[in-house]
Design an enzyme around this catalytic site. Sequence first.
Site, mmCIF file in Angstrom:
data_model
loop_
_atom_site.group_PDB
_atom_site.id
_atom_site.type_symbol
_atom_site.label_atom_id
_atom_site.label_comp_id
_atom_site.label_asym_id
_atom_site.label_seq_id
_atom_site.Cartn_x
_atom_site.Cartn_y
_atom_site.Cartn_z
ATOM 1 N N GLU A 102 0.838 -1.198 0.000
ATOM 2 C CA GLU A 102 0.000 0.000 0.000
ATOM 3 C C GLU A 102 0.877 1.252 0.000
ATOM 4 O O GLU A 102 2.098 1.175 0.151
ATOM 5 C CB GLU A 102 -0.904 0.036 1.241
ATOM 6 C CG GLU A 102 -2.220 -0.712 1.108
ATOM 7 C CD GLU A 102 -3.244 0.043 0.278
ATOM 8 O OE1 GLU A 102 -2.914 1.124 -0.263
ATOM 9 O OE2 GLU A 102 -4.379 -0.442 0.168
ATOM 10 N N ASN A 141 -6.187 3.862 8.350
ATOM 11 C CA ASN A 141 -5.827 3.354 7.030
ATOM 12 C C ASN A 141 -5.136 4.428 6.178
ATOM 13 O O ASN A 141 -4.185 5.052 6.619
ATOM 14 C CB ASN A 141 -7.089 2.795 6.337
ATOM 15 C CG ASN A 141 -6.763 1.861 5.200
ATOM 16 O OD1 ASN A 141 -5.854 1.044 5.310
ATOM 17 N ND2 ASN A 141 -7.492 1.959 4.105
ATOM 18 N N ASP A 148 -9.715 2.014 -4.262
ATOM 19 C CA ASP A 148 -8.637 1.904 -3.271
ATOM 20 C C ASP A 148 -7.762 3.148 -3.358
ATOM 21 O O ASP A 148 -8.273 4.249 -3.525
ATOM 22 C CB ASP A 148 -7.856 0.612 -3.501
ATOM 23 C CG ASP A 148 -7.243 0.053 -2.220
ATOM 24 O OD1 ASP A 148 -6.938 0.837 -1.294
ATOM 25 O OD2 ASP A 148 -7.048 -1.169 -2.129
ATOM 26 N N ASN A 199 -10.259 5.383 2.165
ATOM 27 C CA ASN A 199 -9.261 5.195 1.124
ATOM 28 C C ASN A 199 -9.176 6.410 0.205
ATOM 29 O O ASN A 199 -10.080 7.253 0.172
ATOM 30 C CB ASN A 199 -9.582 3.955 0.276
ATOM 31 C CG ASN A 199 -8.755 2.754 0.688
ATOM 32 O OD1 ASN A 199 -7.545 2.862 0.870
ATOM 33 N ND2 ASN A 199 -9.403 1.610 0.855
#
Length: 292
Positions: free
Chosen positions: A15, A101, A198, A147
């Site tokens: 990521e 996140n 994403d 995201n």
Amino acid sequence: MKIDVLLDVKTTLGEGPVWDVDQQRLYFIDSMDGRVFRCTADGTEIRAWDVPGKIGSMALRKNGDGAIVSLDKGFWLLDFESGGCELLEDPEEGKDQNRINDGKCDRRGRFFAGSMDTMEEGANGALYRVDPDMSVHKLDDGIICSNGPCFSPDNKTFYFTDTWTGEVWAYDYDIETGAISNRRTFAKVDTSNGGAADGATVDSEGYYWMALVYDGRICRYAPDGTLDREIEMPVKKVTSVQFGGPDLDILYVTSMAKPPLPRFPHDGVQRGSLFALRDLGVKGVPEPRFGS
């Protein structure tokens, strides 16, 4: 256009690629394994740091000696020399089902990152802003999986997505105060093949690039939200994108080797690789650092 495997590192959940213009280095993370990686534009001089928990995102600090990182339990400062981490604040203490996140910095050094429900089911998450003075502010809530935060080149629009809504949102952004307002649907995401929005970035023309995870596509949206371009990737579980390289014309794409939830288990042999897309005819914008 050319797609290369830059590093076949088999990240469990790769990521958050970040290209730092000053260092001419690419950073990216393995969320599940709690690790920060660094390499050159061509994938050499690899270095890695462990962090004390699952990691969602990072941004370099102003002095370049460390980073702010979003972990499963709050915001931390990582020191590159010692490898140590210091807790800033956990804004979701007691929410054991959540973790922080994806995140990005604005051009005044503020870090924006949202939280997510680890089972990706409940709207337990929120969007936060960490200011250069290390104060943490909640900006939005009712989010399942945060995201794709990023900013338009003119600093007037903040983009963000709750992955499973099938939408990318746009907010009006005030660069002077860090405030967001007027949330609206920027683009509808094609989820017909099981994919979901994403990680994302913007290019120098103000177009929004997004990884369509589980569907193996990179999508480019025009400033009016219309789909401009699609790129088929060699793996399905692509996770995030970032322009980098000496001329900011290489699109780096992360991917996952193993999904954190028991869904979409099959993928190609290159799963978990870090990819480099060249000759796109597009350049990115420099990624800001955190702090004043």
